[in-house]
Design an enzyme around this catalytic site. Structure first.
Site: not given
Ligand SMILES: *Cc1c(COP(=O)(O)O)cnc(C)c1O
Length: 386
Positions: A51, A179, A255
């Protein structure tokens, strides 16, 4: 950490051929970011959070480097499947999945997914009975720019009961994910989260449930205008040490989104109008919050603006071209006295920018070029600049 940055000669040469605003993507920088991540977190496999920037050649580059992908929708899974990415390298990491997303996961064979409520278990069981489920836990973190825990994640004591219910419903309870929030500026939240996950792994084991996978999410930071540059290397090394101590045998995934693509893109804009408001110069440029600089709203981001023209810098205001008053893209930006037609570069704008750009008010989305495609007369091959 280095960022990709066009030289002033390249900016001028490109702007002579292409109408602004336009983006230049450096695939070499994406690759360097990926290798940096893998070097400092050697045990951590990558699911790129697409995304952040789903440009097709960023996806195919990461695919060729062996990365997996974090997806949140049917559309993202379809995009990857059409590129030939195998389903084992995708995770359906949206704790609340749509009927269409679940059907697509079932059809493509994507079995790894996250959840944070019992209601989701029933949905997974009926669509993908062999799903491997990771429970998402909530992390409290004040040192992140974007909070991703307001909407997602369960408290620690709820995690085990949910994994148990997933198992009883016939799913494979695979592990835990979290996260810490995007653009996380310290390791504390990661370290706390790892301790907290270790307890869940231990408790699960006493019940004969052997969890095998930990997903530490994203959040890894990049340089941000007006702030101290975060030490990504130090953050990663600390996490790596904690992983070795607490999870020596667990398969670890992350991620990252922003970290892989954020520093790999430059936006080239032009000043289309200059006005004086009191002592201050207000510059309207040809890209704004409804376009590439959408992160000013959605991503709470502060962009850097660098003029090609030199001169004594003064605090200035930068505006986007739309007729909406929300369209401020920079305040107190240090810029020399600019004229209509001057070029302004916005570096480090690869994450959460073009991905959420619109055509509001009839302004077209900025075209994107790959630096690697530029003829040598425009952009001679060179080392990237720090
Ligand atoms: C948006 C998102 C990420 C990416 O986060 P960054 O801060 O850009 O590294 C990873 N995991 C999930 C579930 C997300 O929604």
């Amino acid at each position: 950490m280095r960022s990709f940055r066009l030289t002033n000669e390249e900016i001028q040469s490109l702007a002579a051929r292409h109408q602004t605003p336009f983006l230049v993507i450096s695939l070499a920088q994406v690759e360097e970011n990926y290798r940096f991540f893998r070097r400092h977190l050697p045990r951590v496999n990558v699911y790129y959070a697409m995304k952040a920037n789903p440009a097709s050649r960023i996806l195919s580059l990461l695919d060729s480097l062996g990365a997996g992908f974090d997806t949140a929708s049917a559309g993202e899974m379809e995009t990857l499947a059409a590129m030939g990415v195998p389903p084992v390298r995708m995770i359906y990491a949206n704790p609340v999945k749509t009927p269409d997303g679940l059907r697509t996961a079932a059809r493509l064979g994507v079995v790894r997914m996250t959840f944070d409520d019992a209601d989701e278990i029933e949905k997974m069981v009926s669509a993908v009975p062999h799903a491997e489920a990771l429970v998402r836990v909530r992390i409290h973190n004040e040192k992140a720019l974007v909070d991703l825990n307001a909407k997602f994640g369960v408290n620690q004591e709820e995690a085990l009961p949910l994994l148990r219910r997933a198992r009883d419903a016939g799913l494979t309870p695979k592990g835990v994910c979290f996260h810490v929030g995007s653009q996380a500026l310290s390791t504390e939240a990661y370290e706390e989260a790892l301790l907290f996950c270790r307890r869940i792994f231990d408790e699960a084991e006493t019940e004969g449930m052997k969890l095998s996978m930990l997903d530490i999410g994203g959040g890894f930071p990049i340089p941000l205008a007006g702030r101290e540059t975060p030490d990504a290397e130090q953050i990663m090394q600390r996490i790596s040490r904690q992983l070795d101590r607490l999870f020596p045998e667990t398969e670890i995934w992350a991620e990252p989104g922003r970290f892989l693509c954020g520093t790999a893109v430059n936006l080239v804009t032009s000043v289309i109008g200059v006005k004086k408001r009191g002592e201050e110069s207000w510059y309207t440029i040809d890209e704004g919050v409804y376009g590439t600089l959408s992160g000013a709203i959605y991503d709470h981001w502060t962009y850097s603006f660098e003029a090609v023209r030199s001169g004594e810098a003064k605090p200035s205001t930068v505006l986007g071209p739309s007729c909406d008053s929300i369209d401020f893209v920079g305040r107190g930006v240090m810029l020399p006295e600019l004229k209509t037609g001057d070029l302004v570069l916005v570096p480090d704008c690869g994450a959460y920018t073009s991905a959420s750009a619109t055509t509001f008010n009839g302004f077209a989305r900025a075209k994107a070029f790959y630096f690697e495609d530029m003829p040598a007369t425009v952009a001679p091959r060179r080392e990237m600049i720090a």
